[in-house]
Motif scaffolding. Structure first.
Motif, short mmCIF file in Angstrom:
data_model
loop_
_atom_site.label_atom_id
_atom_site.label_comp_id
_atom_site.label_asym_id
_atom_site.label_seq_id
_atom_site.Cartn_x
_atom_site.Cartn_y
_atom_site.Cartn_z
N LYS A 3 38.16 -27.76 11.45
CA LYS A 3 39.79 -27.07 10.72
C LYS A 3 40.27 -28.06 10.33
CE LYS A 3 38.76 -22.59 10.71
NZ LYS A 3 40.04 -20.85 10.81
N ARG A 4 40.98 -29.00 11.22
CA ARG A 4 41.41 -30.36 12.39
C ARG A 4 40.97 -30.78 10.27
NH1 ARG A 4 43.73 -26.71 15.62
NH2 ARG A 4 42.90 -27.79 17.43
N LEU A 5 40.15 -31.48 10.91
CA LEU A 5 39.15 -32.63 10.74
C LEU A 5 39.45 -32.19 9.09
CD1 LEU A 5 37.11 -33.06 14.03
CD2 LEU A 5 38.52 -34.76 12.74
N ALA A 6 39.05 -30.94 8.68
CA ALA A 6 37.85 -31.15 7.54
C ALA A 6 39.94 -31.24 6.12
CB ALA A 6 38.08 -29.80 7.19
N THR A 7 41.03 -31.08 7.17
CA THR A 7 41.73 -31.35 6.27
C THR A 7 42.16 -32.39 5.81
OG1 THR A 7 43.02 -30.87 8.23
CG2 THR A 7 42.73 -29.05 7.30
N LYS A 8 41.62 -33.74 6.87
CA LYS A 8 41.83 -34.73 7.03
C LYS A 8 40.54 -36.01 5.90
CE LYS A 8 44.63 -34.67 11.00
NZ LYS A 8 44.05 -35.49 12.39
N GLY A 9 39.57 -33.89 5.87
CA GLY A 9 38.95 -35.16 4.82
C GLY A 9 37.52 -35.82 5.62
N VAL A 10 36.87 -34.98 6.83
CA VAL A 10 36.24 -35.67 7.64
C VAL A 10 35.35 -34.72 8.47
CG1 VAL A 10 35.55 -35.80 9.95
CG2 VAL A 10 37.76 -37.45 8.66
N ASP A 11 33.92 -34.23 8.29
CA ASP A 11 33.20 -33.43 7.74
C ASP A 11 32.51 -33.45 9.79
OD1 ASP A 11 32.15 -31.42 8.62
OD2 ASP A 11 30.16 -32.05 6.76
N ILE A 12 33.34 -32.94 10.96
CA ILE A 12 31.97 -33.10 11.70
C ILE A 12 32.04 -31.57 12.76
CG2 ILE A 12 31.99 -33.94 14.64
CD1 ILE A 12 33.77 -35.97 13.39
N THR A 13 30.42 -31.26 12.17
CA THR A 13 30.53 -30.05 12.49
C THR A 13 29.25 -29.21 13.78
OG1 THR A 13 29.18 -29.26 10.83
CG2 THR A 13 31.27 -29.02 10.25
N ASP A 14 29.19 -30.65 14.49
CA ASP A 14 27.69 -30.63 15.08
C ASP A 14 28.04 -30.83 16.40
OD1 ASP A 14 28.83 -33.92 14.33
OD2 ASP A 14 26.50 -34.60 14.20
N VAL A 15 28.98 -30.85 16.67
CA VAL A 15 30.05 -31.06 18.12
C VAL A 15 30.03 -29.42 18.63
CG1 VAL A 15 31.86 -32.01 19.89
CG2 VAL A 15 30.95 -33.04 18.11
N SER A 16 29.13 -29.83 20.13
CA SER A 16 29.81 -28.59 20.67
C SER A 16 29.48 -28.67 21.87
CB SER A 16 29.25 -26.48 20.22
OG SER A 16 27.79 -27.05 20.59
N PRO A 17 29.65 -27.72 23.24
CA PRO A 17 29.94 -27.69 24.35
C PRO A 17 28.38 -28.28 23.94
CG PRO A 17 30.61 -26.02 24.58
CD PRO A 17 30.42 -25.74 22.47
N TYR A 18 27.23 -27.73 24.33
CA TYR A 18 26.03 -28.29 24.66
C TYR A 18 25.14 -29.31 23.55
CZ TYR A 18 23.70 -25.01 27.68
OH TYR A 18 23.24 -24.16 29.22
N THR A 19 26.44 -29.91 23.32
CA THR A 19 26.17 -31.08 22.84
C THR A 19 25.92 -32.47 23.52
OG1 THR A 19 27.21 -30.49 20.42
CG2 THR A 19 26.93 -32.80 20.87
N ALA A 20 27.25 -31.84 24.46
CA ALA A 20 27.36 -33.02 25.40
C ALA A 20 26.42 -33.70 26.79
CB ALA A 20 28.48 -32.78 26.09
N ARG A 21 25.51 -32.27 26.71
CA ARG A 21 24.33 -32.49 27.42
C ARG A 21 23.24 -33.38 27.18
NH1 ARG A 21 22.32 -30.13 32.70
NH2 ARG A 21 20.11 -29.68 32.47
N HIS A 22 23.04 -32.86 25.41
CA HIS A 22 21.99 -33.30 24.53
C HIS A 22 22.65 -34.63 24.45
CE1 HIS A 22 19.24 -29.99 23.80
NE2 HIS A 22 20.68 -29.73 23.38
N SER A 23 23.03 -35.65 24.74
CA SER A 23 23.82 -36.63 24.61
C SER A 23 24.25 -37.58 25.74
CB SER A 23 25.44 -36.60 23.84
OG SER A 23 25.60 -35.96 22.59
N VAL A 24 23.90 -37.16 26.92
CA VAL A 24 23.56 -38.06 28.18
C VAL A 24 22.02 -37.56 28.63
CG1 VAL A 24 24.64 -36.85 30.41
CG2 VAL A 24 26.12 -35.97 29.22
N SER A 25 21.36 -36.76 27.77
CA SER A 25 20.46 -37.20 27.88
C SER A 25 20.40 -38.56 27.18
CB SER A 25 19.93 -35.67 28.25
OG SER A 25 17.96 -35.90 28.72
N THR A 26 20.20 -38.47 26.03
CA THR A 26 19.28 -38.69 25.45
C THR A 26 19.99 -40.70 25.91
OG1 THR A 26 18.93 -38.05 23.92
CG2 THR A 26 19.14 -40.08 22.54
N GLN A 27 21.70 -40.76 25.82
CA GLN A 27 21.93 -42.26 25.60
C GLN A 27 21.84 -42.63 27.65
OE1 GLN A 27 24.53 -43.66 23.94
NE2 GLN A 27 23.58 -45.02 24.96
N LEU A 28 21.23 -42.57 28.34
CA LEU A 28 21.18 -42.04 29.49
C LEU A 28 19.57 -43.05 29.72
CD1 LEU A 28 21.83 -39.74 32.15
CD2 LEU A 28 22.68 -41.71 31.98
#
Length: 369
Positions: free
Chosen positions: A276-301
């Motif tokens: 919500k705070r990002l949306a008030t600044k005109g930034v749309d980020i809705t694809d980050v949540s706790p499990y996003t981190a695990r997928h991101s670590v795996s892919t980045q490695l």
């Protein structure tokens, strides 16, 4: 004769050599680290033993099938990332959903035809080569297709199902209140499952060794997890609490997080608030949540070129008999691998780094005063 590690003058890596039940092996381990090579040796010895008993169809991995495919004249185009992603996964265990997940994780923001060309086509080529060698069964793989008609169908992107780059993650987490922001930060720099981190206790943190001990993981097996050097100061601050609550990570009220099956528990409020705070600044980020981190670590490695066996050890995917021996002993090669994850400057500038313990008790809505 058994398999053993040897050195060659023309290579910095350890090599595996020997014979098991008439099957000879002479190949590189792919690493110059002795501890890492020992793990790979153990896994390889089991594969060769299984092959000698049950035949190659039971034991051939995607990586070995890909190597054979290349040696027979197959095209190397687009194959490198797939080999790193699937690595030592046996062909017999691969299904349509695994191929779809590879396409989504490795090529998240491309058109279906691009994903088909760069992921599905080389994968299927390797599979068909394996079928020709009687290492795999004939299978009809479904490929991604462009939606029919002039109007493109909107595809739902469920948060947590895809990786994001670390700059995007930092932008999002900078809007979170300190306590949940600290949780998300550690998830992105350890690859742990949220439930593993939220139940982590002080006695399971080895600061000097940069090592975390998970007593009971999702698989029921204990495992060790390396911590990125970036989060060591955070752990150093939070483990100072000695108030009778053993959990390292707490809510801003000092209470243990509530674990809820199928939901984000008390982290949900922090996630929604940041969106919500990002949306008030005109930034749309809705694809980050706790499990996003695990997928991101795996892919980045994978992108960083980390050996598949090492990546699997970090994420808790490689549970072999040898895994138990490495549970509580810090492993240098795993720590070195996790440290390849980059840290954006925006993450380093978050205000709570100056005194994490004090900030963890504050419920701050950044930009709200």
């Amino acid at each position: 004769m058994v398999l053993k590690l040897i050195r060659r003058k023309d290579s910095p890596n350890w090599w595996i050599r020997g014979t098991i039940r008439g099957i000879s092996v002479y190949e590189t381990s792919g690493t110059a680290e002795r501890d890492a090579a020992e793990i790979i040796l153990t896994i390889r010895a089991k594969e060769v033993l299984d092959e000698s008993i049950f035949g190659k169809k039971l034991t051939v991995t995607f990586d070995s099938a890909a190597e054979s495919y290349l040696q027979s004249g197959g095209s190397p185009r687009f194959l490198k990332l797939l080999r790193q992603y699937f690595g030592s996964t046996p062909l017999r265990g691969l299904r349509q959903n695994d191929l779809d997940a590879a396409g989504t994780n490795l090529f998240p923001d491309v058109a279906p035809e691009t994903r088909n060309r760069q992921c599905y086509t080389p994968f299927i080529a390797v599979w068909n080569h394996a079928v020709g060698n009687d290492w795999a069964d004939v299978r009809q793989w479904r490929r991604p297709r462009k939606a029919k008609g002039t109007t493109r169908r909107q595809v739902s992107k469920r948060s947590g199902s895809r990786p994001v780059n670390y700059e995007r993650a930092a932008r999002f987490i900078a809007e979170m209140s300190p306590a949940p922001a600290m949780v998300m930060t550690v998830l992105f720099y350890t690859g742990m499952r949220p439930v593993e981190l939220l139940t982590l206790e002080r006695d399971d943190v080895d600061l000097e060794g940069r090592w975390l001990i998970i007593r009971s993981s999702k698989t029921g097996e204990p495992r060790g997890v390396p911590m990125h050097e970036f989060v060591v100061p955070l752990f150093n601050a939070l483990v100072q609490r000695d108030d009778g609550n053993p959990h390292v990570f707490r809510t801003f009220k000092g209470e243990s997080y509530t674990i809820m099956a199928g939901s984000g528990g008390q982290l949900s409020n922090g996630i929604v608030g940041a969106r919500k705070r990002l949306a008030t600044k005109g930034v749309d980020i809705t694809d980050v949540s706790p499990y996003t981190a695990r997928h991101s670590v795996s892919t980045q490695l994978v992108i960083n070129g980390i050996h598949p066996h090492i990546k699997d050890q970090i994420l808790g995917h490689a549970f072999t008999d040898m895994s138990r021996h490495y549970t509580a002993v810090p492993q240098a090669h795993l720590i070195e691998a996790i440290n390849t994850l980059s840290v954006p400057q925006e993450w380093r500038r978050m205000r709570w780094w100056d005194d994490p313990l004090s900030w963890s008790r504050r419920h701050v809505k950044w930009g709200k005063g």
